[in-house]
Design a protein around this motif. Structure first.
Motif, mmCIF file in Angstrom:
data_model
loop_
_atom_site.group_PDB
_atom_site.id
_atom_site.type_symbol
_atom_site.label_atom_id
_atom_site.label_comp_id
_atom_site.label_asym_id
_atom_site.label_seq_id
_atom_site.Cartn_x
_atom_site.Cartn_y
_atom_site.Cartn_z
ATOM 1 N N VAL A 49 20.309 129.374 52.025
ATOM 2 C CA VAL A 49 18.937 129.186 51.545
ATOM 3 C C VAL A 49 18.307 128.005 52.282
ATOM 4 O O VAL A 49 18.918 126.947 52.382
ATOM 5 C CB VAL A 49 18.933 128.863 50.023
ATOM 6 C CG1 VAL A 49 17.513 128.809 49.500
ATOM 7 C CG2 VAL A 49 19.747 129.881 49.250
ATOM 8 N N ALA A 50 17.101 128.216 52.790
ATOM 9 C CA ALA A 50 16.389 127.117 53.437
ATOM 10 C C ALA A 50 15.477 126.467 52.402
ATOM 11 O O ALA A 50 14.748 127.167 51.681
ATOM 12 C CB ALA A 50 15.560 127.623 54.602
ATOM 13 N N THR A 51 15.508 125.149 52.314
ATOM 14 C CA THR A 51 14.728 124.481 51.286
ATOM 15 C C THR A 51 14.568 122.989 51.553
ATOM 16 O O THR A 51 15.324 122.400 52.318
ATOM 17 C CB THR A 51 15.380 124.653 49.891
ATOM 18 O OG1 THR A 51 14.598 123.984 48.921
ATOM 19 C CG2 THR A 51 16.788 124.066 49.871
ATOM 20 N N LYS A 52 13.564 122.415 50.891
ATOM 21 C CA LYS A 52 13.365 120.980 50.909
ATOM 22 C C LYS A 52 14.126 120.365 49.741
ATOM 23 O O LYS A 52 14.173 119.160 49.593
ATOM 24 C CB LYS A 52 11.861 120.729 50.685
ATOM 25 C CG LYS A 52 11.256 119.672 51.544
ATOM 26 C CD LYS A 52 9.757 119.910 51.691
ATOM 27 C CE LYS A 52 8.858 119.166 50.785
ATOM 28 N NZ LYS A 52 7.432 119.357 51.017
ATOM 29 N N TYR A 53 14.663 121.231 48.873
ATOM 30 C CA TYR A 53 15.292 120.773 47.623
ATOM 31 C C TYR A 53 16.746 121.220 47.534
ATOM 32 O O TYR A 53 17.091 122.055 46.694
ATOM 33 C CB TYR A 53 14.538 121.343 46.415
ATOM 34 C CG TYR A 53 13.067 121.046 46.407
ATOM 35 C CD1 TYR A 53 12.576 119.918 45.759
ATOM 36 C CD2 TYR A 53 12.167 121.896 47.046
ATOM 37 C CE1 TYR A 53 11.225 119.639 45.758
ATOM 38 C CE2 TYR A 53 10.810 121.614 47.047
ATOM 39 C CZ TYR A 53 10.339 120.486 46.406
ATOM 40 O OH TYR A 53 9.011 120.207 46.405
ATOM 41 N N PRO A 54 17.638 120.697 48.397
ATOM 42 C CA PRO A 54 19.012 121.203 48.412
ATOM 43 C C PRO A 54 19.774 121.024 47.093
ATOM 44 O O PRO A 54 20.514 121.924 46.688
ATOM 45 C CB PRO A 54 19.680 120.409 49.548
ATOM 46 C CG PRO A 54 18.790 119.256 49.806
ATOM 47 C CD PRO A 54 17.407 119.671 49.420
ATOM 48 N N ASN A 55 19.562 119.903 46.402
ATOM 49 C CA ASN A 55 20.328 119.673 45.163
ATOM 50 C C ASN A 55 19.916 120.626 44.060
ATOM 51 O O ASN A 55 20.743 121.274 43.430
ATOM 52 C CB ASN A 55 20.130 118.231 44.664
ATOM 53 C CG ASN A 55 20.676 117.217 45.636
ATOM 54 O OD1 ASN A 55 21.698 117.465 46.276
ATOM 55 N ND2 ASN A 55 19.999 116.104 45.770
ATOM 56 N N LEU A 56 18.586 120.685 43.851
ATOM 57 C CA LEU A 56 18.049 121.559 42.823
ATOM 58 C C LEU A 56 18.439 123.010 43.092
ATOM 59 O O LEU A 56 18.847 123.740 42.188
ATOM 60 C CB LEU A 56 16.520 121.431 42.934
ATOM 61 C CG LEU A 56 15.683 121.313 41.706
ATOM 62 C CD1 LEU A 56 14.272 120.940 42.108
ATOM 63 C CD2 LEU A 56 15.686 122.598 40.948
ATOM 64 N N THR A 57 18.335 123.399 44.358
ATOM 65 C CA THR A 57 18.623 124.777 44.734
ATOM 66 C C THR A 57 20.095 125.108 44.494
ATOM 67 O O THR A 57 20.411 126.135 43.878
ATOM 68 C CB THR A 57 18.278 124.988 46.224
ATOM 69 O OG1 THR A 57 16.897 124.707 46.393
ATOM 70 C CG2 THR A 57 18.575 126.400 46.664
ATOM 71 N N SER A 58 20.995 124.230 44.942
ATOM 72 C CA SER A 58 22.403 124.585 44.758
ATOM 73 C C SER A 58 22.767 124.578 43.276
ATOM 74 O O SER A 58 23.560 125.401 42.835
ATOM 75 C CB SER A 58 23.327 123.709 45.596
ATOM 76 O OG SER A 58 23.085 122.360 45.330
ATOM 77 N N ARG A 59 22.145 123.679 42.488
ATOM 78 C CA ARG A 59 22.427 123.697 41.039
ATOM 79 C C ARG A 59 21.951 124.993 40.403
ATOM 80 O O ARG A 59 22.640 125.578 39.570
ATOM 81 C CB ARG A 59 21.734 122.508 40.345
ATOM 82 C CG ARG A 59 22.466 121.191 40.445
ATOM 83 C CD ARG A 59 22.077 120.267 39.285
ATOM 84 N NE ARG A 59 20.649 120.030 39.215
ATOM 85 C CZ ARG A 59 20.009 119.053 39.864
ATOM 86 N NH1 ARG A 59 20.686 118.226 40.630
ATOM 87 N NH2 ARG A 59 18.716 118.892 39.738
ATOM 88 N N TRP A 60 20.760 125.449 40.806
ATOM 89 C CA TRP A 60 20.215 126.667 40.197
ATOM 90 C C TRP A 60 21.080 127.883 40.561
ATOM 91 O O TRP A 60 21.425 128.684 39.695
ATOM 92 C CB TRP A 60 18.769 126.885 40.661
ATOM 93 C CG TRP A 60 18.099 128.016 39.944
ATOM 94 C CD1 TRP A 60 17.535 127.971 38.698
ATOM 95 C CD2 TRP A 60 17.945 129.364 40.413
ATOM 96 N NE1 TRP A 60 17.036 129.201 38.368
ATOM 97 C CE2 TRP A 60 17.273 130.065 39.391
ATOM 98 C CE3 TRP A 60 18.302 130.032 41.574
ATOM 99 C CZ2 TRP A 60 16.951 131.424 39.513
ATOM 100 C CZ3 TRP A 60 17.985 131.371 41.699
ATOM 101 C CH2 TRP A 60 17.320 132.065 40.682
ATOM 102 N N PHE A 61 21.460 127.981 41.837
ATOM 103 C CA PHE A 61 22.298 129.115 42.245
ATOM 104 C C PHE A 61 23.692 129.027 41.622
ATOM 105 O O PHE A 61 24.282 130.043 41.287
ATOM 106 C CB PHE A 61 22.384 129.205 43.772
ATOM 107 C CG PHE A 61 21.203 129.907 44.388
ATOM 108 C CD1 PHE A 61 21.099 131.298 44.351
ATOM 109 C CD2 PHE A 61 20.180 129.185 44.979
ATOM 110 C CE1 PHE A 61 20.000 131.937 44.896
ATOM 111 C CE2 PHE A 61 19.072 129.821 45.525
ATOM 112 C CZ PHE A 61 18.979 131.201 45.488
#
Lengths: 218, 370
Positions: A121-133
Motif C-alpha cells: 500500500v502506498a501512503t503518507k500514513y504508514p502507521n495508521l495504514t498498517s494498524r488498520w490492515f
C-alpha cells in the motif's frame, strides 16, 4: 512561568479555516503572518501573549508531543498516525472535514481466490495504514510517499493507496475508486499532556476553544 | 587509528559522565534517605528473572516490551526487568509472605525495555520507589502521595505538581450510570486517554464527555466530578480524593483528571502522576493496585529521575577537592577526608592541581584555595 505559550498551526489546507476559529478564541497572529513574502516561521500574536509557529501538519503533532509547543491545531489523521501518548485532542473544531480512505484502480483485476494476507500500500500514513490492515488480518507493506499517491497504482508501485479524500475528484481523475473509509477526519485542538497539567494558561486556552465549539453546536 | 563507529552505543543507551553521575547519585541517595527515614526497608531483586513470573504479577507489564532470551540452564524464557514494582510484588508474595502487614518496602535500580519510542527513546532508566503492601486505603494512598512529594523535594525538584486520577472510573460508571458494552468500554477508555472529544462521540461515549472537562485544579475539578456523579457511585472515591488532597495541600500544585489512564494499566481506584518545573514529561507515578497471583492490596509510587538529571546536571555543584602534593602529611589528608573533603593525591611532580579539578591545595595541614 513567564515564557509565552507556543501555538503550532499547519501550513496549507486547514490553516485558512482555522484562522477565523483562532481569532474567535482570541488567538490573532500579528500582520506579518499573512504577508506571503515573509519567510519567518515564528510570529507573535497581536496581544503579545503567545507565539505562533507555522510548520508542516505532521510536525505540528511532533512539536506539541515533545512539549516544544504547548498547543496547536492539526487534523485527526495526523493525530492517529503518530498515536503519541503525550498528545491530547480535547476539542473537535469541526473544520477541515474529509476522510481517510483506501482506494484501488476502478478496473482492478477481479481474480481473487480468497483473501490476501499481504498487500503493498502506498501512503503518507504508514502507521495508521498498517494498524488498520492488521485489524483485517492483513500484513500491509507500506510504501511511504509524501504526495501524489494516486500515481502509485497505475505505475505498478502498489495496488492500493491510503489517502485523504474530500470530494473524490482526484481519485476519479486518476482512475481510482474508494473501497473503504478508514476514518472521518476533522481538525482538532491539540495540547501537550504535561503542559495541560502544569500550566493553567493551557487549560484556559482549551476552555476558550471548547466554549466556542459548544456555542456553535448549539 | 581509532574507528569512532567501533564503540558506538546502541540506540537509547548512554554513558553518564562524572557530572551527571554526581547528580544521579545525589538524587538516588536523597530519595532513598527519605524512604528509609519513613520506615521503608530496601530490597534488591535481581536484574533478570523468569519472564512468566514477572508477567503474572501485573497486567501493565507487557511482555513484548521486555528484553527476553532463553536460559541455557533451565531452557525457560528469561527477561530483564522493565519495572521493579512487579519484583517487589513477588517478594511480598513469596519471601516476605509471612512478614506482618502493612509491609513497607523500597527499591532503586536500573530497568530496561527492548525498544524506545520517538518521544521517549531512552531504553534504560533509573527507577526509585516505595510500595506499601497490605493496604489500598485512603490513609495508605495519602501516605504514599506525601512520601512521593517529600522524595521529590529531597531530590531538589521545584514546582512539584501532582495530578490525581481514578483509573477504574470508566469500568465503575459503565456498570450502571452510563452503560456500555465491553467492546465500547475499550474504545471509550482509549478516547478518554487521548482526551479526544471527537473520537469519544464516535466511540459511543457521548455520556462521558463531561469527564473530559472535569479536569483541572483540584478544588474546581472535584466539584465538577461530584456534579456528574448524580447517582453517587463515586461518592466514596470523591471523599477519598478530598482527604488525600487535604493531607498534602500546600506542598504541591494539585490537579485532578478523573479519566486519565496513561501508565495506569494496573492501578485500581486511585492513581497519581508527578511533574516538576523544567522537567520534560512525567517524573513518576503511583497509585493503588493488587498484586497479581495473591490479589493482595498495595499502594506505591515510582520515580524515573532521568529527565530531572538532564534538567539539573549542568548546575550540579562540584564538591570542594583538595590537592595533596608529593610528600604531604598523610594524617592531614585523612583528617580532611573525615571532615568531608575530597582529596586528590599527587603521583608525580608534573601533576597540576587545577587541571585535576582541585579547588584547594594542602599547605602544611590546612587547605588553601587555588
Amino acid at each position: 512561568m513567564t515564557t509565552a505559550l507556543t501555538f503550532a498551526v499547519p501550513k496549507g489546507r486547514i490553516l485558512d479555516e482555522a484562522l477565523p476559529v483562532m481569532a474567535r478564541a482570541g488567538v490573532v497572529p500579528e500582520s506579518a503572518f499573512n504577508d506571503k513574502g515573509n519567510r519567518a516561521l515564528s510570529f507573535a500574536t497581536e496581544d503579545g501573549a503567545m507565539r505562533i509557529i507555522r510548520v508542516r501538519a505532521f510536525d505540528v503533532a511532533t512539536f506539541v508531543a515533545f512539549g516544544a509547543a504547548h498547543a496547536g491545531i492539526v487534523g485527526s489523521d495526523v493525530i492517529e498516525e503518530f498515536n503519541y501518548s503525550e498528545l491530547y485532542a480535547p476539542v473537535d473544531l469541526d473544520i477541515g472535514h474529509c476522510r481517510l480512505s483506501v482506494a484501488e484502480p476502478k478496473d482492478a483485476s477481479v481474480y481473487s481466490p480468497g483473501n490476501a494476507s499481504h498487500l503493498r500500500v502506498a501512503t503518507k500514513y504508514p502507521n495508521l495504514t498498517s494498524r488498520w490492515f492488521e485489524r483485517q488480518g492483513i500484513q500491509a507493506e507500506c510504501v511511504k510517499l509524501n504526495g501524489a499517491m494516486e500515481l502509485a497504482p497505475s505505475l505498478g508501485l502498489s495496488l492500493r493507496i491510503v489517502d485523504l479524500v474530500s470530494s473524490g475528484r482526484t481519485l476519479a481523475d486518476n482512475g481510482l475508486v474508494e473501497t473503504d473509509v478508514i476514518m472521518p477526519v476533522s481538525a482538532r485542538l491539540i495540547v501537550n499532556r504535561a503542559a495541560l497539567k502544569t500550566d493553567a494558561r493551557v487549560a484556559q486556552l482549551v476552555e476558550r476553544f471548547r466554549a466556542l465549539s459548544e456555542s456553535e453546536a448549539a | 587509528m581509532t574507528d569512532p563507529a567501533a564503540d558506538l552505543l546502541p540506540e537509547g543507551l548512554e554513558d553518564r559522565l562524572p557530572q551527571s553521575t554526581a547528580a544521579v547519585a545525589r538524587i538516588e541517595r536523597a530519595v532513598l534517605g527519605v524512604l528509609d527515614a519513613h520506615g521503608y526497608d530496601r530490597v534488591r531483586p535481581p536484574l533478570i528473572e523468569f519472564m512468566q513470573s514477572m508477567a503474572r504479577r501485573m497486567d501493565g507489564v507487557k511482555t513484548r516490551h521486555l528484553f527476553r532470551f532463553v536460559d541455557p540452564k533451565s531452557l525457560r524464557t528469561l527477561a530483564l526487568r522493565s519495572d521493579m514494582t512487579v519484583q517487589v510484588g513477588r517478594i511480598a508474595a513469596t519471601g516476605l509472605a509471612n512478614a506482618s502487614r502493612p509491609l513497607r518496602l523500597c527499591y532503586a535500580g536500573q530497568v530496561v525495555k527492548i525498544a524506545g519510542s520517538q518521544l521517549d527513546p531512552r531504553r534504560e532508566n533509573l527507577q526509585l520507589g516505595a510500595e506499601l503492601i497490605g493496604s489500598d486505603s485512603v490513609a495508605a494512598a495519602a501516605e504514599i502521595v506525601e512520601l512521593a512529594i517529600a522524595s521529590l523535594e529531597a531530590a531538589g525538584a521545584t514546582g512539584i505538581s501532582v495530578d490525581f486520577t481514578l483509573p477504574d472510573l470508566v469500568d465503575t460508571l459503565a456498570v450502571q450510570e452510563f452503560p456500555l458494552t465491553p467492546e465500547q468500554v475499550v474504545a471509550v477508555r482509549r478516547e478518554l486517554d487521548a482526551k479526544d472529544a471527537g473520537g469519544l462521540k464516535e466511540a459511543g461515549g457521548e455520556a462521558y464527555l463531561p469527564l473530559l472537562y472535569a479536569s483541572g485544579p483540584f478544588d474546581e475539578a472535584i466539584e465538577k466530578l461530584a456534579g456528574i456523579d448524580t447517582v453517587g457511585v463515586l461518592a466514596s472515591r470523591i471523599e477519598g480524593l478530598r482527604q488525600i488532597a487535604h493531607r498534602v495541600s500546600g506542598r504541591a500544585r494539585l490537579t485532578l483528571d478523573p479519566s486519565e489512564r496513561h501508565g495506569f494499566e494496573y492501578q485500581s481506584w486511585f492513581g497519581f502522576t508527578l511533574y516538576a518545573d523544567g522537567v520534560r514529561g512525567t517524573l513518576g507515578r503511583g497509585g493503588t493496585y493488587s498484586i497479581g497471583g495473591t490479589d493482595e492490596a498495595a499502594t506505591g509510587f515510582s520515580l524515573y529521575p532521568e529527565e530531572l538529571v538532564e534538567a539539573v546536571k549542568a548546575e550540579e555543584p562540584r564538591q570542594n577537592t583538595v590537592f595533596l602534593p608529593l610528600g604531604h602529611d598523610p594524617a592531614a589528608g585523612a583528617k580532611l577526608r573525615a571532615e568531608g573533603w575530597r582529596t586528590v593525591a599527587a603521583l608525580s611532580e608534573a601533576d597540576d592541581p587545577a587541571r585535576l579539578g582541585c579547588s584547594h591545595r594542602l599547605e602544611g595541614t590546612a587547605p588553601v584555595a587555588i
